[in-house]
Motif scaffolding. Structure first.
Motif, PDB file in Angstrom:
ATOM      1  N   ASP A 113       2.624  -2.826   6.526  1.00  0.00           N
ATOM      2  CA  ASP A 113       1.866  -2.923   7.770  1.00  0.00           C
ATOM      3  C   ASP A 113       1.147  -1.620   8.121  1.00  0.00           C
ATOM      4  N   GLN A 114       1.536  -0.534   7.473  1.00  0.00           N
ATOM      5  CA  GLN A 114       0.912   0.746   7.761  1.00  0.00           C
ATOM      6  C   GLN A 114      -0.515   0.764   7.240  1.00  0.00           C
ATOM      7  N   SER A 115      -1.398   1.435   7.945  1.00  0.00           N
ATOM      8  CA  SER A 115      -2.805   1.497   7.559  1.00  0.00           C
ATOM      9  C   SER A 115      -3.017   2.548   6.478  1.00  0.00           C
ATOM     10  N   VAL A 116      -3.405   2.098   5.284  1.00  0.00           N
ATOM     11  CA  VAL A 116      -3.704   3.030   4.203  1.00  0.00           C
ATOM     12  C   VAL A 116      -4.897   3.905   4.579  1.00  0.00           C
ATOM     13  N   LEU A 117      -5.893   3.312   5.249  1.00  0.00           N
ATOM     14  CA  LEU A 117      -7.074   4.082   5.640  1.00  0.00           C
ATOM     15  C   LEU A 117      -6.685   5.222   6.577  1.00  0.00           C
ATOM     16  N   ASP A 118      -5.834   4.939   7.558  1.00  0.00           N
ATOM     17  CA  ASP A 118      -5.376   5.987   8.472  1.00  0.00           C
ATOM     18  C   ASP A 118      -4.593   7.058   7.718  1.00  0.00           C
ATOM     19  N   ASN A 119      -3.740   6.629   6.805  1.00  0.00           N
ATOM     20  CA  ASN A 119      -2.912   7.572   6.062  1.00  0.00           C
ATOM     21  C   ASN A 119      -3.737   8.509   5.190  1.00  0.00           C
ATOM     22  N   VAL A 120      -4.741   7.957   4.478  1.00  0.00           N
ATOM     23  CA  VAL A 120      -5.537   8.810   3.586  1.00  0.00           C
ATOM     24  C   VAL A 120      -6.423   9.762   4.379  1.00  0.00           C
ATOM     25  N   ARG A 174     -17.417  -7.853 -31.639  1.00  0.00           N
ATOM     26  CA  ARG A 174     -18.140  -9.076 -32.008  1.00  0.00           C
ATOM     27  C   ARG A 174     -17.846 -10.194 -31.009  1.00  0.00           C
ATOM     28  N   GLY A 175     -18.625 -11.259 -31.131  1.00  0.00           N
ATOM     29  CA  GLY A 175     -18.361 -12.477 -30.361  1.00  0.00           C
ATOM     30  C   GLY A 175     -19.052 -12.546 -29.025  1.00  0.00           C
ATOM     31  N   GLY A 176     -19.891 -11.553 -28.716  1.00  0.00           N
ATOM     32  CA  GLY A 176     -20.525 -11.550 -27.409  1.00  0.00           C
ATOM     33  C   GLY A 176     -19.459 -11.453 -26.323  1.00  0.00           C
ATOM     34  N   THR A 177     -19.729 -12.025 -25.167  1.00  0.00           N
ATOM     35  CA  THR A 177     -18.716 -12.109 -24.105  1.00  0.00           C
ATOM     36  C   THR A 177     -18.482 -13.587 -23.802  1.00  0.00           C
ATOM     37  N   PHE A 178     -17.217 -13.997 -23.884  1.00  0.00           N
ATOM     38  CA  PHE A 178     -16.911 -15.412 -23.667  1.00  0.00           C
ATOM     39  C   PHE A 178     -16.198 -15.646 -22.340  1.00  0.00           C
ATOM     40  N   THR A 179     -16.089 -14.590 -21.519  1.00  0.00           N
ATOM     41  CA  THR A 179     -15.602 -14.743 -20.143  1.00  0.00           C
ATOM     42  C   THR A 179     -16.408 -13.814 -19.244  1.00  0.00           C
ATOM     43  N   VAL A 180     -16.279 -14.015 -17.955  1.00  0.00           N
ATOM     44  CA  VAL A 180     -16.858 -13.108 -16.968  1.00  0.00           C
ATOM     45  C   VAL A 180     -15.712 -12.379 -16.292  1.00  0.00           C
ATOM     46  N   GLU A 181     -15.715 -11.044 -16.384  1.00  0.00           N
ATOM     47  CA  GLU A 181     -14.605 -10.240 -15.879  1.00  0.00           C
ATOM     48  C   GLU A 181     -15.113  -9.179 -14.900  1.00  0.00           C
ATOM     49  N   PRO A 182     -15.300  -9.531 -13.636  1.00  0.00           N
ATOM     50  CA  PRO A 182     -15.724  -8.533 -12.655  1.00  0.00           C
ATOM     51  C   PRO A 182     -14.556  -7.618 -12.277  1.00  0.00           C
ATOM     52  N   TYR A 183     -14.740  -6.314 -12.441  1.00  0.00           N
ATOM     53  CA  TYR A 183     -13.690  -5.366 -12.075  1.00  0.00           C
ATOM     54  C   TYR A 183     -13.751  -5.068 -10.579  1.00  0.00           C
ATOM     55  N   GLY A 184     -12.576  -4.979  -9.963  1.00  0.00           N
ATOM     56  CA  GLY A 184     -12.505  -4.618  -8.553  1.00  0.00           C
ATOM     57  C   GLY A 184     -11.493  -3.519  -8.325  1.00  0.00           C
ATOM     58  N   VAL A 185     -11.649  -2.808  -7.222  1.00  0.00           N
ATOM     59  CA  VAL A 185     -10.629  -1.858  -6.785  1.00  0.00           C
ATOM     60  C   VAL A 185      -9.525  -2.670  -6.104  1.00  0.00           C
ATOM     61  N   ALA A 186      -8.301  -2.527  -6.582  1.00  0.00           N
ATOM     62  CA  ALA A 186      -7.174  -3.283  -6.026  1.00  0.00           C
ATOM     63  C   ALA A 186      -6.493  -2.484  -4.924  1.00  0.00           C
ATOM     64  N   VAL A 187      -6.196  -3.156  -3.809  1.00  0.00           N
ATOM     65  CA  VAL A 187      -5.452  -2.561  -2.699  1.00  0.00           C
ATOM     66  C   VAL A 187      -4.377  -3.557  -2.277  1.00  0.00           C
ATOM     67  N   ASP A 188      -3.435  -3.087  -1.490  1.00  0.00           N
ATOM     68  CA  ASP A 188      -2.365  -3.985  -1.065  1.00  0.00           C
ATOM     69  C   ASP A 188      -2.885  -4.998  -0.048  1.00  0.00           C
ATOM     70  N   LYS A 189      -2.188  -6.094   0.055  1.00  0.00           N
ATOM     71  CA  LYS A 189      -2.556  -7.136   1.004  1.00  0.00           C
ATOM     72  C   LYS A 189      -2.588  -6.592   2.435  1.00  0.00           C
ATOM     73  N   GLY A 190      -3.563  -7.043   3.206  1.00  0.00           N
ATOM     74  CA  GLY A 190      -3.638  -6.680   4.609  1.00  0.00           C
ATOM     75  C   GLY A 190      -4.369  -5.389   4.917  1.00  0.00           C
ATOM     76  N   GLN A 191      -4.806  -4.666   3.880  1.00  0.00           N
ATOM     77  CA  GLN A 191      -5.484  -3.384   4.098  1.00  0.00           C
ATOM     78  C   GLN A 191      -7.000  -3.599   4.202  1.00  0.00           C
ATOM     79  N   THR A 192      -7.400  -4.357   5.202  1.00  0.00           N
ATOM     80  CA  THR A 192      -8.807  -4.734   5.372  1.00  0.00           C
ATOM     81  C   THR A 192      -9.695  -3.527   5.626  1.00  0.00           C
ATOM     82  N   GLY A 193      -9.234  -2.605   6.463  1.00  0.00           N
ATOM     83  CA  GLY A 193     -10.038  -1.431   6.778  1.00  0.00           C
ATOM     84  C   GLY A 193     -10.321  -0.580   5.558  1.00  0.00           C
ATOM     85  N   PHE A 194      -9.305  -0.391   4.725  1.00  0.00           N
ATOM     86  CA  PHE A 194      -9.478   0.410   3.514  1.00  0.00           C
ATOM     87  C   PHE A 194     -10.392  -0.303   2.520  1.00  0.00           C
ATOM     88  N   THR A 195     -10.222  -1.611   2.397  1.00  0.00           N
ATOM     89  CA  THR A 195     -11.071  -2.388   1.490  1.00  0.00           C
ATOM     90  C   THR A 195     -12.536  -2.293   1.900  1.00  0.00           C
TER      91      THR A 195
END
Length: 271
Positions: A26-33, A212-233
């Motif tokens: 529940d603590q705010s990562v954004l506030d902490n950093v 080889r093989g080109g790309t056979f999937t789509v893999e968008p990379y994202g920055v992962a954060v914990d659930k509920g950290q909307t402000g930091f995201t």
């Protein structure tokens, strides 16, 4: 009968740690950093081009590392500090959930399964799954994998993807990309599979192998954060958007992928 007075300081410590009833999540990562002026990032240590420990100085270097440094400055200002913890595909989510790190930027694809456990920023890199094989191999695409042995890494969604693309292939999973590459070299498998950017990095290190093989999937990379950290995201999303508009993002793309043989880095450009 003696009263157990030692329970009271113990209870007080627990309440202090949990914010008088609030969980750590529940603590705010954004506030902490902002308070510490530091963001602690989980990054890879064995993936050339994205996150690789330089044996000469012991520092992590790569596109993900530079992105983390830049995002940190955009969120905290020019004096903001980025610190790094080495993660693997298997350890990055537990480290994040346990609060050992504030965010993960480690070639991590945004998937529905992962979003059940953690949250992601918007995509900051567009990848797709490919194959790495010896140059002498007759394997050209996933169609040639049935009956073959394919090497993957534990914790990567590449393993599940290859099982769908080549259901008759045998798949073995190893702990990291160094082990996977050694297994390919020693003939334990016919191909190594993961995202194309990672494989191009391995090909640079191992000239006798190619993607080889080109790309056979789509893999968008994202920055992962914990659930509920909307402000930091939101702060991460804002930082990446600012980098794209200023040209900083494209400069990092060119820095890390501009000289990779066979890789069209300009397709990754964003504005």
């Amino acid at each position: 009968m003696k009263k157990k007075f030692w329970l009271f300081p113990l209870l007080a410590c627990i309440l202090m740690l949990t914010g008088c009833g609030k969980s750590l999540s529940d603590q705010s990562v954004l506030d902490n950093v902002k308070q510490s002026n530091t963001i602690t990032w989980g990054v890879k240590g064995d993936v050339r081009l994205f996150g690789l420990i330089d044996v000469r100085d012991g520092q992590q270097k790569g596109f993900d590392v530079d992105m983390a440094k830049a995002i940190t400055k955009h969120i905290l200002g020019p004096k903001g500090r980025a610190e790094f913890v080495t993660t693997t595909s298997q350890s990055r989510v537990p480290l994040l959930k346990n609060g050992n790190i504030d965010a993960v930027i480690a070639t991590m694809s945004i998937t529905p399964e992962r979003k059940k456990v953690i949250s992601f920023s918007k995509s900051y890199f567009d990848a797709g799954q490919s194959l790495l094989v010896p140059k002498s191999s007759k394997i050209r695409s996933t169609k040639d994998l049935n009956g073959k042995t394919v090497i993957g890494v534990v914790g990567s969604n590449s393993v599940d993807n290859i099982k769908k693309a080549a259901p008759k292939a045998k798949v073995i999973e190893l702990q990291d990309y160094a082990q996977a590459m050694n297994a390919l070299k020693s003939g334990q498998g016919d191909a190594l599979t993961t995202d194309n950017g990672i494989l191009f990095g391995l090909a640079v290190q191992n000239p006798g192998y190619e993607v080889r093989g080109g790309t056979f999937t789509v893999e968008p990379y994202g920055v992962a954060v914990d659930k509920g950290q909307t402000g930091f995201t939101k702060a991460v999303d804002k930082a990446v958007l600012e980098m794209q508009h200023s040209g900083e993002y494209n400069r990092l793309i060119k820095k890390w992928f501009g000289d990779v043989p066979g890789f069209n880095y300009k397709e990754l450009y964003r504005r």
